[in-house]
Design an enzyme around this catalytic site. Sequence first.
Site, short mmCIF file in Angstrom:
data_model
loop_
_atom_site.label_atom_id
_atom_site.label_comp_id
_atom_site.label_asym_id
_atom_site.label_seq_id
_atom_site.Cartn_x
_atom_site.Cartn_y
_atom_site.Cartn_z
N GLN A 128 0.82 -1.22 0.00
CA GLN A 128 0.00 0.00 0.00
C GLN A 128 0.85 1.26 0.00
OE1 GLN A 128 -3.69 0.35 2.50
NE2 GLN A 128 -2.44 1.72 3.72
N GLY A 129 0.54 2.19 -0.87
CA GLY A 129 1.25 3.46 -0.94
C GLY A 129 0.35 4.62 -0.59
N GLU A 246 -10.75 -2.41 5.11
CA GLU A 246 -9.71 -2.63 6.11
C GLU A 246 -10.32 -2.93 7.47
OE1 GLU A 246 -5.49 -0.55 7.34
OE2 GLU A 246 -7.22 0.76 7.03
N ASN A 370 -4.12 7.68 16.56
CA ASN A 370 -5.27 7.92 17.43
C ASN A 370 -5.82 9.33 17.27
OD1 ASN A 370 -5.13 5.33 18.41
ND2 ASN A 370 -4.79 5.91 20.54
#
Length: 392
Positions: A128-129, A246, A370
Amino acid sequence: MKLGFSQAEEAFRAEAADWLQGQMAGEFRDIKGITKLTEKPERRKEWEQQLAAHKWSCIGWPEEWGGRNATLAEQVIFAEEYARAGVPGRVNHIGVELAGPTILAFGTPEQKARFLPGIAGGTTIFCQGFSEPNAGSDLAAVRTKGRLEGGEWVVNGQKIWTSLAHISDWIFVVTRTEEGSKGPKGLTFLMMPIDQPGIEIRGIEQINGDAEFNETFFTDARCPADSLIGSVGGGWQIAMGLLAFERGVSTLGQQMAFRNELDAIIEVARANGSANDPLIRQRIAKAEIGLRLMRYGALRMLSNTDHSRIDGAALTYKIQWATWRRNLGELAMDVLGQAGEVTGNPEYEWDTLPNLFLYSRADTIYGGTNQIQRNLIAERGLGMPREPRGDL
């Protein structure tokens, strides 16, 4: 919300568990229990192909693309049994859980035929980029640029934290293809082959001695004009759809791995006497309660999921498990005491619990820090005003 499984689903569980445990006791016993993603990469690529040969690689995909068209419950069950059997993490997790579902949802028939068989077959590894050195978790701040030239996309820029890029075949890249655009506008989602002169990969050694992350540099790197997913300038929508995947079924398998870690902490606490400390017992109980609440929350989230978007519940999940596991790592070190601060291995190899502590420091950073998660919860989940973002 369904919290249990039917008799047929439990039969499916028995089938999956029997096959996975047989593999880990047989031909692939040498990879059982591996925790580092960079350990034995070639054997783990062979494992990807073994999964594919028996149609266990991407069971939620349609049968025509190598899957089993498995129900949500069956996908949850397989993810749980995968972790329970001590099978190592998938080196093609990005391809199977992110790139593949994104192509299924947004790709053209030609793109599906081009990419899906290799992903499902375990022969095409994706990375993943997204993140960049000056953008961090803020995908809307990416600066990597792409332009069309002679029927090809030409890309220049830098990505960071590209997990397993050094053993991958393809990378999906969010690039800024509209000059002068800012924020989520003007972004395009490209699929790029890694083995080319314009892409350079440099490993980043982590605090636990592993090096699964990389910096990836693009210098006039190229891919065909039809390698974009979606439309030119529509990359933000594709990326948001990908992030919805995801937070999908793999979360339940992830929790089974957490279960194994907590059980290991309890075993050590009983063995070294730290379980006699009331504060340690209280923290273990709190961890147990937190893990069970995450399971129920994830089941509820998945029961209500529309994979074309990330709903409010899904937005909270990442910050919940990342914070829980960071606290679990601290609990592990307190249970171990001084024994957790020393390793006899000259290669800086740590046992399971110290490695848990070291790796868990990254949990509240990757996939969106977070701080970023809180912004997403406030702005997208609760509809609150956007936080000021400088010149964006």
